[in-house]
Design an enzyme around this catalytic site. Structure first.
Site, PDB file in Angstrom:
ATOM      1  CG  HIS A   3      68.538  38.921   8.553  1.00 50.42           C
ATOM      2  ND1 HIS A   3      68.377  37.675   9.104  1.00 50.42           N
ATOM      3  CD2 HIS A   3      67.394  39.613   8.833  1.00 50.42           C
ATOM      4  CE1 HIS A   3      67.200  37.599   9.706  1.00 50.42           C
ATOM      5  NE2 HIS A   3      66.584  38.764   9.553  1.00 50.42           N
TER       6      HIS A   3
ATOM      7  CG  PHE B 143      60.163  40.148  14.474  1.00 43.22           C
ATOM      8  CD1 PHE B 143      60.636  40.934  13.448  1.00 43.22           C
ATOM      9  CD2 PHE B 143      58.992  39.428  14.269  1.00 43.22           C
ATOM     10  CE1 PHE B 143      59.977  41.018  12.230  1.00 43.22           C
ATOM     11  CE2 PHE B 143      58.316  39.494  13.053  1.00 43.22           C
ATOM     12  CZ  PHE B 143      58.807  40.290  12.035  1.00 43.22           C
TER      13      PHE B 143
ATOM     14  CB  CYS C 292      65.299  36.152  12.850  1.00 44.49           C
ATOM     15  SG  CYS C 292      63.523  36.450  12.696  1.00 44.49           S
TER      16      CYS C 292
ATOM     17  CG  HIS D  28      63.273  34.278   8.048  1.00 40.60           C
ATOM     18  ND1 HIS D  28      64.234  33.619   8.786  1.00 40.60           N
ATOM     19  CD2 HIS D  28      63.177  35.530   8.582  1.00 40.60           C
ATOM     20  CE1 HIS D  28      64.679  34.417   9.730  1.00 40.60           C
ATOM     21  NE2 HIS D  28      64.059  35.586   9.618  1.00 40.60           N
TER      22      HIS D  28
ATOM     23  CE  LYS E  41      66.828  34.794   6.831  1.00 38.03           C
ATOM     24  NZ  LYS E  41      68.274  35.142   6.898  1.00 38.03           N
TER      25      LYS E  41
ATOM     26  CD  GLU F 187      71.513  42.182   5.929  1.00 36.40           C
ATOM     27  OE1 GLU F 187      72.401  41.347   6.205  1.00 36.40           O
ATOM     28  OE2 GLU F 187      70.380  41.856   5.517  1.00 36.40           O
TER      29      GLU F 187
END
Length: 421
Positions: free
Chosen positions: A312, A407, A172, A349, A344, A323
Site C-alpha cells: 500500500h 481511511f 483507498c 495515491h 505510489k 504495514e
C-alpha cells in the site's frame, strides 16, 4: 518458484484475461507500465484547479486526456472525470481480453467499479451552478452524473452488459475490494465475466484543502517528483492522484472455452476492518495481519510462497511503518528475501483506483519478470528489506500480494498467481 504448488481446484478458478489503465503516467496500460519500469514520476504542480491558496499545490493529475477521442459527446457532457477514466480503462481491458460481447451471454457479464469518493468534480460544479444561477441552473442529469455508481452504469451501457452492475466504496481499499468481490461473484456462479476495477479523481479544491489541513498530504518543498517517498525515513505524507484501473475477470471455464489468453489468476482475497480510528491505522495492525493471513489462506498458499509484495505504501509516517510491521509479522524473515515496492512513489495515491491499478501491476510483474521500483527511497526505514529502491529489478515472480488500506480502517488484500492449467 511456486508454480510447483498446485492451485486450488475445489472451487471455480477466477482468471484475468485483460486490463486497462488511465494514470498520471499514461493513458493506457502499456504506457503506464513503461513509465513505471523507467522509474518515472507522474507527480507535478496542480494545473486543473486553482491551487495557489491551497495547503498543497502538487498532485498526480491525468495529463493530455481528451475524452472526446474515446467517448460520445453526450457521454462526455454528462460524466465526471472519474467515470470517463473508468469507461476508457474498461474499453481497453475488454479489447485487451479480446472479449467479443456479441459472442458472449451479456446477462452473465457483470460490472463492479470501486471508488472512494465518486463524482466530486461534478458535485462541486453543480453546487457552484445553483449558487450562481439558482435551481434552474442545475442540469436534469445532475443526480445521475453526480452518483458514485455512474462509472459502472456508464460501462454497462457502453458495452451492453446486463448482468449485475454496481459501485463499491471502501476509501483507498475500493479498487482491491472490487477485484476481490468480483472474483466472489464468479465463484458463486452469479457471473461468468466481471469487468472490475476502480476509479477516482478528487483533485478538487475541497479535497486537497481537507486532506492538506489534515496533514495527510506531502507538502515537501522543491521538486514535486520527489514528494512521494514510501518507506523512506524522510516521508511526509501521500500525494493525491487520479486515474482508473479495470480488469476483465472470467471463470477459468469461460476463458478456456473462448480460447482466451490468461494473464494471471486471482487466487485469494480478504477484507477486514480496524474499528479503531478514521485516519490512523491500528497500532498493532491486528486486522491488517488478519487480512494478509486470510488472503493467503483463501489462495491455498503459505507465506513463503509470496514472491513480491506491491505494498500500500502511501508515504505517511504511520501507514508505512505499520504495514511493514504487519508484513513482517505474517511473512516472517521471508520478507527479507523478496522485493517489496510501492508504485505510489511514481503514480501518487489514486485512492479508489489504486488497488485496481496495483493489481494490474502485479499481473504485469508476473508476466514480465520485472518488479517496478520505489523511487525516492534514499533512506529505507528497514535496510534488511528490498524496497526495490530507485530502479526496477528482474525477479522470477509467480505469486504477488497486493495490499490496500483505507481511511475508516478498511483493509483489503488480493493475491495473484501465475496461471497453471
Amino acid at each position: 518458484m511456486t508454480t510447483e504448488k498446485a492451485p486450488r481446484r475445489d472451487r471455480t478458478r477466477v482468471v484475468i484475461t485483460g486490463w486497462g489503465m488511465v494514470t498520471p503516467l499514461g493513458l493506457d496500460a502499456a504506457t503506464t507500465w513503461e513509465a513505471l519500469l523507467e522509474g518515472r514520476s507522474g507527480i507535478g504542480p496542480i494545473t486543473q484547479i486553482k491551487a495557489d491558496d491551497l495547503p498543497v499545490q502538487i498532485a498526480g493529475e491525468v495529463k493530455d486526456f481528451d475524452p472526446r477521442e474515446h467517448l460520445a459527446y453526450k457521454v462526455v457532457r454528462r460524466t465526471d472525470p472519474f467515470a470517463r477514466y473508468a469507461v476508457v480503462a474498461a474499453m481497453e481491458a475488454v479489447e485487451n481480453a479480446k472479449l467479443s460481447l456479441d459472442d458472449t451471454d451479456r446477462t452473465r457479464v457483470g460490472v463492479l467499479i470501486g471508488s472512494g469518493y465518486g463524482a466530486m468534480h461534478t458535485v462541486a460544479g453543480h453546487t457552484r451552478d445553483i449558487d450562481a444561477k439558482g435551481p434552474r441552473g442545475v442540469p436534469p442529469m445532475a443526480a445521475v452524473a453526480g452518483a458514485i455508481d455512474s462509472a459502472p452504469g456508464e460501462i454497462s451501457m457502453a458495452l451492453g452488459t446486463t448482468g449485475p452492475s454496481r459501485a463499491t466504496s471502501s476509501a483507498c481499499a475500493s479498487g482491491t475490494d472490487a477485484v476481490g468481490e468480483a472474483a466472489r461473484w464468479i465463484r458463486s456462479g452469479a457471473s461468468d465475466v466481471v469487468i472490475a476495477g476502480g476509479a477516482d479523481d478528487i483533485i478538487t479544491r475541497v479535497d486537497i484543502a481537507g486532506s492538506g489541513n489534515a496533514r495527510a498530504l506531502s507538502a515537501r518543498p522543491g521538486d514535486p517528483t520527489e514528494a512521494s517517498r514510501p518507506f523512506d525515513e524522510d516521508r511526509a505524507g501521500f500525494v493525491m492522484a487520479a486515474g482508473a484501473g479495470v480488469l476483465v475477470l472470467e471463470s477459468e471455464e469461460h476463458a478456456l472455452a473462448r480460447g482466451a489468453h490468461i494473464l494471471a489468476e486471482v487466487a485469494g482475497y480478504a477484507a477486514t476492518s480496524d474499528a479503531y480510528h478514521w485516519t490512523a491505522p491500528h497500532p498493532e495492525g491486528v486486522s491488517v495481519r488478519r487480512a494478509l493471513r486470510e488472503a493467503l489462506k483463501d489462495a491455498g498458499l503459505a507465506p513463503e510462497d509470496v514472491d513480491y509484495v506491491n505494498a500500500h505504501g502511501t508515504g505517511t509516517q504511520l501507514n508505512d511503518s505499520a504495514e511493514l510491521a504487519s508484513l513482517r509479522a505474517v511473512l516472517g524473515d521471508h520478507i527479507e528475501r523478496i522485493p517489496v515496492s510501492s508504485t505510489k512513489s511514481m503514480t501518487g495515491h489514486m485512492i479508489g483506483a489504486a488497488g485496481a491499478v496495483e493489481a494490474i501491476i502485479g499481473g504485469l510483474t508476473i508476466n514480465t519478470g520485472m518488479v517496478p521500483p520505489t523511487i525516492n527511497c534514499h533512506k529505507p526505514i528497514d535496510p534488511s528489506v528490498n524496497f526495490v529502491a530507485h530502479k526496477a529489478q528482474a525477479h522470477d515472480v509467480d505469486v504477488v500480494m497486493s495490499n490496500s488500506f483505507g481511511f475508516g480502517g478498511h483493509n483489503a488484500v488480493v493475491v495473484l498467481r501465475r496461471w497453471v492449467a
